[in-house]
Design a protein around this motif. Sequence first.
Motif, PDB file in Angstrom:
ATOM      1  N   PRO A 104       0.808  -1.224   0.000  1.00  0.00           N
ATOM      2  CA  PRO A 104       0.000   0.000   0.000  1.00  0.00           C
ATOM      3  C   PRO A 104       0.844   1.279   0.000  1.00  0.00           C
ATOM      4  O   PRO A 104       0.483   2.261  -0.666  1.00  0.00           O
ATOM      5  CB  PRO A 104      -0.821  -0.111   1.288  1.00  0.00           C
ATOM      6  CG  PRO A 104      -0.884  -1.583   1.567  1.00  0.00           C
ATOM      7  CD  PRO A 104       0.413  -2.137   1.078  1.00  0.00           C
ATOM      8  N   ALA A 105       1.965   1.278   0.698  1.00  0.00           N
ATOM      9  CA  ALA A 105       2.799   2.482   0.757  1.00  0.00           C
ATOM     10  C   ALA A 105       3.366   2.821  -0.628  1.00  0.00           C
ATOM     11  O   ALA A 105       3.380   3.995  -1.038  1.00  0.00           O
ATOM     12  CB  ALA A 105       3.927   2.283   1.753  1.00  0.00           C
ATOM     13  N   ILE A 106       3.824   1.814  -1.357  1.00  0.00           N
ATOM     14  CA  ILE A 106       4.382   2.048  -2.692  1.00  0.00           C
ATOM     15  C   ILE A 106       3.290   2.473  -3.667  1.00  0.00           C
ATOM     16  O   ILE A 106       3.460   3.406  -4.450  1.00  0.00           O
ATOM     17  CB  ILE A 106       5.128   0.802  -3.213  1.00  0.00           C
ATOM     18  CG1 ILE A 106       6.337   0.505  -2.347  1.00  0.00           C
ATOM     19  CG2 ILE A 106       5.519   0.973  -4.663  1.00  0.00           C
ATOM     20  CD1 ILE A 106       7.409   1.582  -2.362  1.00  0.00           C
ATOM     21  N   ARG A 107       2.153   1.811  -3.602  1.00  0.00           N
ATOM     22  CA  ARG A 107       1.038   2.189  -4.479  1.00  0.00           C
ATOM     23  C   ARG A 107       0.595   3.629  -4.214  1.00  0.00           C
ATOM     24  O   ARG A 107       0.309   4.377  -5.143  1.00  0.00           O
ATOM     25  CB  ARG A 107      -0.134   1.239  -4.309  1.00  0.00           C
ATOM     26  CG  ARG A 107       0.131  -0.111  -4.937  1.00  0.00           C
ATOM     27  CD  ARG A 107      -1.132  -0.981  -4.869  1.00  0.00           C
ATOM     28  NE  ARG A 107      -0.880  -2.288  -5.409  1.00  0.00           N
ATOM     29  CZ  ARG A 107      -1.156  -2.643  -6.652  1.00  0.00           C
ATOM     30  NH1 ARG A 107      -1.692  -1.779  -7.480  1.00  0.00           N
ATOM     31  NH2 ARG A 107      -0.907  -3.859  -7.078  1.00  0.00           N
ATOM     32  N   ALA A 108       0.570   4.030  -2.949  1.00  0.00           N
ATOM     33  CA  ALA A 108       0.193   5.403  -2.599  1.00  0.00           C
ATOM     34  C   ALA A 108       1.231   6.399  -3.109  1.00  0.00           C
ATOM     35  O   ALA A 108       0.883   7.473  -3.614  1.00  0.00           O
ATOM     36  CB  ALA A 108       0.030   5.533  -1.089  1.00  0.00           C
ATOM     37  N   ALA A 109       2.508   6.054  -2.990  1.00  0.00           N
ATOM     38  CA  ALA A 109       3.575   6.938  -3.469  1.00  0.00           C
ATOM     39  C   ALA A 109       3.486   7.113  -4.982  1.00  0.00           C
ATOM     40  O   ALA A 109       3.682   8.216  -5.503  1.00  0.00           O
ATOM     41  CB  ALA A 109       4.932   6.379  -3.072  1.00  0.00           C
TER      42      ALA A 109
END
Length: 57
Positions: free
Chosen positions: A5-10
Amino acid sequence: MHKTPAIRAAIAARSWLRVYALPAYAPELNPVEKVWSTMKASLSNLAVRTATSSPPR
């Protein structure tokens, strides 16, 4: 692909950023693969030396 989720959000936070899904192995996208293929083919055509045969002196 980036799944956390963190990478997708970035990625989503950067409208200028494009992420493309590439196949895991795509030799046509990597020109050096043609070089390695040619080199391996030429090496496989060399005479094979075994432990019982000795090179000429």
